[in-house]
Scaffold this motif. Structure first.
Motif, PDB file in Angstrom:
ATOM      1  N   ALA A  28      -6.615  -6.759 -13.048  1.00  0.00           N
ATOM      2  CA  ALA A  28      -6.164  -5.812 -12.029  1.00  0.00           C
ATOM      3  C   ALA A  28      -5.106  -6.441 -11.131  1.00  0.00           C
ATOM      4  CB  ALA A  28      -7.350  -5.329 -11.196  1.00  0.00           C
ATOM      5  N   GLN A  29      -5.320  -7.720 -10.756  1.00  0.00           N
ATOM      6  CA  GLN A  29      -4.342  -8.410  -9.913  1.00  0.00           C
ATOM      7  C   GLN A  29      -3.039  -8.645 -10.675  1.00  0.00           C
ATOM      8  OE1 GLN A  29      -6.021 -11.900  -7.803  1.00  0.00           O
ATOM      9  NE2 GLN A  29      -8.016 -11.202  -8.568  1.00  0.00           N
ATOM     10  N   VAL A  30      -3.167  -9.031 -11.939  1.00  0.00           N
ATOM     11  CA  VAL A  30      -1.982  -9.273 -12.762  1.00  0.00           C
ATOM     12  C   VAL A  30      -1.177  -7.982 -12.917  1.00  0.00           C
ATOM     13  CG1 VAL A  30      -1.175  -9.866 -15.085  1.00  0.00           C
ATOM     14  CG2 VAL A  30      -3.000 -11.205 -14.016  1.00  0.00           C
ATOM     15  N   LEU A  31      -1.871  -6.902 -13.247  1.00  0.00           N
ATOM     16  CA  LEU A  31      -1.177  -5.648 -13.503  1.00  0.00           C
ATOM     17  C   LEU A  31      -0.592  -5.045 -12.228  1.00  0.00           C
ATOM     18  CD1 LEU A  31      -3.565  -4.055 -16.147  1.00  0.00           C
ATOM     19  CD2 LEU A  31      -1.382  -5.223 -16.519  1.00  0.00           C
ATOM     20  N   LYS A  32      -1.245  -5.262 -11.083  1.00  0.00           N
ATOM     21  CA  LYS A  32      -0.687  -4.794  -9.813  1.00  0.00           C
ATOM     22  C   LYS A  32       0.645  -5.484  -9.541  1.00  0.00           C
ATOM     23  CE  LYS A  32      -1.777  -4.425  -4.855  1.00  0.00           C
ATOM     24  NZ  LYS A  32      -0.636  -5.198  -4.357  1.00  0.00           N
ATOM     25  N   LEU A  33       0.667  -6.811  -9.723  1.00  0.00           N
ATOM     26  CA  LEU A  33       1.896  -7.573  -9.506  1.00  0.00           C
ATOM     27  C   LEU A  33       2.957  -7.188 -10.527  1.00  0.00           C
ATOM     28  CD1 LEU A  33       2.936  -9.756  -7.576  1.00  0.00           C
ATOM     29  CD2 LEU A  33       2.077 -11.482  -9.170  1.00  0.00           C
ATOM     30  N   ASP A  34       2.518  -7.011 -11.760  1.00  0.00           N
ATOM     31  CA  ASP A  34       3.445  -6.601 -12.813  1.00  0.00           C
ATOM     32  C   ASP A  34       4.032  -5.221 -12.516  1.00  0.00           C
ATOM     33  OD1 ASP A  34       4.738  -6.693 -15.418  1.00  0.00           O
ATOM     34  OD2 ASP A  34       3.197  -5.275 -16.086  1.00  0.00           O
ATOM     35  N   GLY A  35       3.191  -4.312 -12.008  1.00  0.00           N
ATOM     36  CA  GLY A  35       3.663  -2.978 -11.669  1.00  0.00           C
ATOM     37  C   GLY A  35       4.678  -2.990 -10.543  1.00  0.00           C
ATOM     38  N   GLU A  36       4.430  -3.814  -9.533  1.00  0.00           N
ATOM     39  CA  GLU A  36       5.378  -3.936  -8.421  1.00  0.00           C
ATOM     40  C   GLU A  36       6.702  -4.512  -8.911  1.00  0.00           C
ATOM     41  OE1 GLU A  36       3.355  -6.366  -5.623  1.00  0.00           O
ATOM     42  OE2 GLU A  36       1.947  -4.794  -4.988  1.00  0.00           O
ATOM     43  N   ARG A  37       6.618  -5.507  -9.782  1.00  0.00           N
ATOM     44  CA  ARG A  37       7.834  -6.123 -10.339  1.00  0.00           C
ATOM     45  C   ARG A  37       8.632  -5.105 -11.142  1.00  0.00           C
ATOM     46  NH1 ARG A  37       9.241  -8.361 -15.344  1.00  0.00           N
ATOM     47  NH2 ARG A  37       7.234  -7.608 -16.142  1.00  0.00           N
ATOM     48  N   ARG A  38       7.971  -4.357 -11.991  1.00  0.00           N
ATOM     49  CA  ARG A  38       8.654  -3.375 -12.833  1.00  0.00           C
ATOM     50  C   ARG A  38       9.256  -2.243 -11.990  1.00  0.00           C
ATOM     51  NH1 ARG A  38       4.570  -1.747 -17.486  1.00  0.00           N
ATOM     52  NH2 ARG A  38       6.443  -1.083 -18.592  1.00  0.00           N
ATOM     53  N   ALA A  39       8.546  -1.888 -10.912  1.00  0.00           N
ATOM     54  CA  ALA A  39       9.075  -0.830 -10.032  1.00  0.00           C
ATOM     55  C   ALA A  39      10.359  -1.293  -9.349  1.00  0.00           C
ATOM     56  CB  ALA A  39       8.024  -0.456  -8.983  1.00  0.00           C
ATOM     57  N   LYS A  40      10.400  -2.558  -8.929  1.00  0.00           N
ATOM     58  CA  LYS A  40      11.607  -3.088  -8.297  1.00  0.00           C
ATOM     59  C   LYS A  40      12.756  -3.143  -9.300  1.00  0.00           C
ATOM     60  CE  LYS A  40       9.923  -3.911  -4.177  1.00  0.00           C
ATOM     61  NZ  LYS A  40      10.385  -3.159  -2.995  1.00  0.00           N
ATOM     62  N   ILE A  41      12.447  -3.526 -10.525  1.00  0.00           N
ATOM     63  CA  ILE A  41      13.485  -3.577 -11.558  1.00  0.00           C
ATOM     64  C   ILE A  41      14.040  -2.185 -11.813  1.00  0.00           C
ATOM     65  CG2 ILE A  41      13.917  -4.017 -14.009  1.00  0.00           C
ATOM     66  CD1 ILE A  41      11.857  -6.306 -13.825  1.00  0.00           C
ATOM     67  N   ALA A  42      13.139  -1.200 -11.920  1.00  0.00           N
ATOM     68  CA  ALA A  42      13.583   0.176 -12.157  1.00  0.00           C
ATOM     69  C   ALA A  42      14.409   0.698 -10.993  1.00  0.00           C
ATOM     70  CB  ALA A  42      12.370   1.079 -12.388  1.00  0.00           C
ATOM     71  N   ALA A  43      13.978   0.391  -9.758  1.00  0.00           N
ATOM     72  CA  ALA A  43      14.723   0.836  -8.578  1.00  0.00           C
ATOM     73  C   ALA A  43      16.101   0.188  -8.540  1.00  0.00           C
ATOM     74  CB  ALA A  43      13.941   0.506  -7.313  1.00  0.00           C
ATOM     75  N   ALA A  44      16.172  -1.089  -8.915  1.00  0.00           N
ATOM     76  CA  ALA A  44      17.459  -1.793  -8.945  1.00  0.00           C
ATOM     77  C   ALA A  44      18.378  -1.165  -9.984  1.00  0.00           C
ATOM     78  CB  ALA A  44      17.243  -3.274  -9.244  1.00  0.00           C
ATOM     79  N   GLU A  45      17.810  -0.776 -11.121  1.00  0.00           N
ATOM     80  CA  GLU A  45      18.625  -0.141 -12.164  1.00  0.00           C
ATOM     81  C   GLU A  45      19.137   1.221 -11.703  1.00  0.00           C
ATOM     82  OE1 GLU A  45      15.931  -0.126 -15.425  1.00  0.00           O
ATOM     83  OE2 GLU A  45      16.402  -2.199 -16.049  1.00  0.00           O
ATOM     84  N   ASP A  46      18.284   1.982 -11.009  1.00  0.00           N
ATOM     85  CA  ASP A  46      18.711   3.285 -10.482  1.00  0.00           C
ATOM     86  C   ASP A  46      19.828   3.117  -9.447  1.00  0.00           C
ATOM     87  OD1 ASP A  46      16.882   4.557 -12.070  1.00  0.00           O
ATOM     88  OD2 ASP A  46      15.364   4.802 -10.499  1.00  0.00           O
ATOM     89  N   ALA A  47      19.632   2.134  -8.552  1.00  0.00           N
ATOM     90  CA  ALA A  47      20.644   1.891  -7.525  1.00  0.00           C
ATOM     91  C   ALA A  47      21.950   1.420  -8.148  1.00  0.00           C
ATOM     92  CB  ALA A  47      20.127   0.851  -6.519  1.00  0.00           C
TER      93      ALA A  47
END
Length: 430
Positions: A28-47
């Motif tokens: 759960a901790q790994v996937l939470k961190l992974d999810g936050e990382r992937r969300a930032k990557i996606a947001a950076a790509e959108d921006a």
């Protein structure tokens, strides 16, 4: 290192594997961190996409002479550029956190590894040889009359402190003979390639072979940053870091005789008498780099190589498979070979033979190109002692001791000892 995609796909299985080792669930901790990382990557790509669109529209606005729109778009480009940089920096930081978290999680045990909490639940799989019988009470190695003068702990303590020894004369020669015998056997009979490897390595080599970051306190580091190897597994295994090997090059089988250094952190009070547990010792190491389909068979082969050394020396031993609670951090499966030591009336570990699967290969990006030309895959890495030289010396001395304080040495060492097979009670070879 674990595959984050496998954790995403089967988090319950990942936690169940950790539970077998006695560790808490962490998916759960790994996937939470992974999810936050992937969300930032996606947001950076959108921006970044918005920045690119605005950049194209800037030229059009300028061509139309629309100064207001031109200024608005130019400001938007600058805003998005800053946003992209901030999001990428945040994603990079989260990626570093995720990598560090994954690097501290132990390997998943193989399905056939027995469950258990500690060494008392290891499972015996083989017993070989007859324990010697004595008509006297057998001594520990450092108490034998022919050994004691040539096993100098006092002078070593004067120069280096506790848990060091100076071997002298005939005992030093027997120690050297054992190492030469091991290397020659592995090269001439077992098909390994001898490597004269460094004993100082960089951070990357320690990290790639799972010794860092979690176990830095167990090793020694020089003032200019090099690490003294805890075993030559480190340089031998890391020799393929970053490589994409041809499948036809596998397996790669290596052996090296080196000094090894361990701080023995957390072992205060354990085995302090004699030379059983030292800060500096010698070991003949075996390392194999294999195709994933061959790694289990390769582990059995390596185990046979190590057992064969003891059999040729005539030392009784037993082999155990370690339970989940006693396995090392990077191991997927480990067999320990324990030699009989009469002075302690017990078996003591003299070799560990482990497969790590692709755990180390992922950390050091070591891959091979399949014969069918498909996508490169991670190799499997294995390591094993073949054997620990000092502990083998202990076994040879204690099993061969005679009532008069002399020691009968194994016949296979005679070619390395000028044809002599006895360590006399006076400490000389005869």
């Amino acid at each position: 290192m674990h595959d984050i995609r496998a954790i995403r796909e089967t988090p319950a299985a990942f936690d169940a594997a950790l539970a077998r080792r006695g560790d808490d669930a962490i998916s759960a901790q790994v996937l939470k961190l992974d999810g936050e990382r992937r969300a930032k990557i996606a947001a950076a790509e959108d921006a970044q996409a918005e920045q690119n669109r605005a950049s194209k529209e800037v030229g059009a606005a300028k061509a139309k002479g629309d100064d207001a729109e031109f200024e608005r778009l130019r400001a938007l480009v600058g805003e998005k550029k800053a946003e992209v940089a901030a999001l990428q920096a945040e994603a990079k930081d989260l990626d570093a956190q995720l990598t560090d978290m994954l690097a501290r999680i132990p390997n998943s045990p193989a399905e056939d590894v027995p469950d258990g909490k500690d060494e008392s639940e290891n499972v015996e799989v083989k017993v070989w040889g007859e324990k010697p019988s004595f008509d006297f009470t057998p001594k520990e190695h450092y108490e034998i009359a022919g050994v004691a003068p040539n096993m100098d702990f006092e002078t070593a303590a004067k120069t280096s402190g506790a848990r060091f020894v100076m071997l002298r004369g005939a005992v030093a020669r027997v120690h050297r003979a054992l190492a030469q015998f091991m290397v020659d056997t592995h090269v001439d009979e077992n098909g390994l390639t001898e490597i004269n490897s460094p004993v100082m390595v960089r951070d990357e080599a320690m990290y790639g072979t799972d010794k860092l970051p979690k176990f830095g306190e167990d090793s020694y580091q020089t003032t200019n940053g090099f690490w003294l190897v805890p075993t030559s597994e480190v340089p031998l295994t890391y020799s393929v870091a970053g490589d994409v090997l041809d499948a036809s090059a596998l397996p790669i089988r290596l052996t090296s005789h080196t000094l090894c250094f361990r701080s023995e952190a957390g072992s205060a009070g354990r085995d302090t008498a004699g030379m059983l547990r030292q800060h500096q010792f010698e070991k003949v190491e075996m390392v194999s780099i294999t195709h994933p389909d061959e790694s289990d068979a390769e582990q059995k082969r390596m185990l046979g190589c190590a057992e064969g050394i003891l059999e040729r020396l005539g030392i009784a031993y037993r082999t155990v498979i370690l339970c989940t609670g006693d396995m090392g951090f990077g191991a997927r499966r480990t067999y320990d070979i324990e030699a009989w030591v009469p002075g302690q009336n017990t078996y003591r570990e003299i070799s560990s033979v482990s497969t790590t699967g692709d755990f180390q290969a992922r950390r050091m990006n070591a891959r091979f190109r399949p014969a069918d030309g498909g996508k490169p895959q991670f190799v499997h890495t294995l390591n094993g002692s073949g054997l620990a030289v000092g502990r083998c010396l202990i076994a040879v001395l204690e099993n061969g001791q005679q009532a008069d304080g002399s020691v009968k040495l194994p016949e296979v060492l005679a070619p390395y000892l000028g044809g002599k097979t006895v360590l006399g009670a006076d400490g000389a070879l005869a």
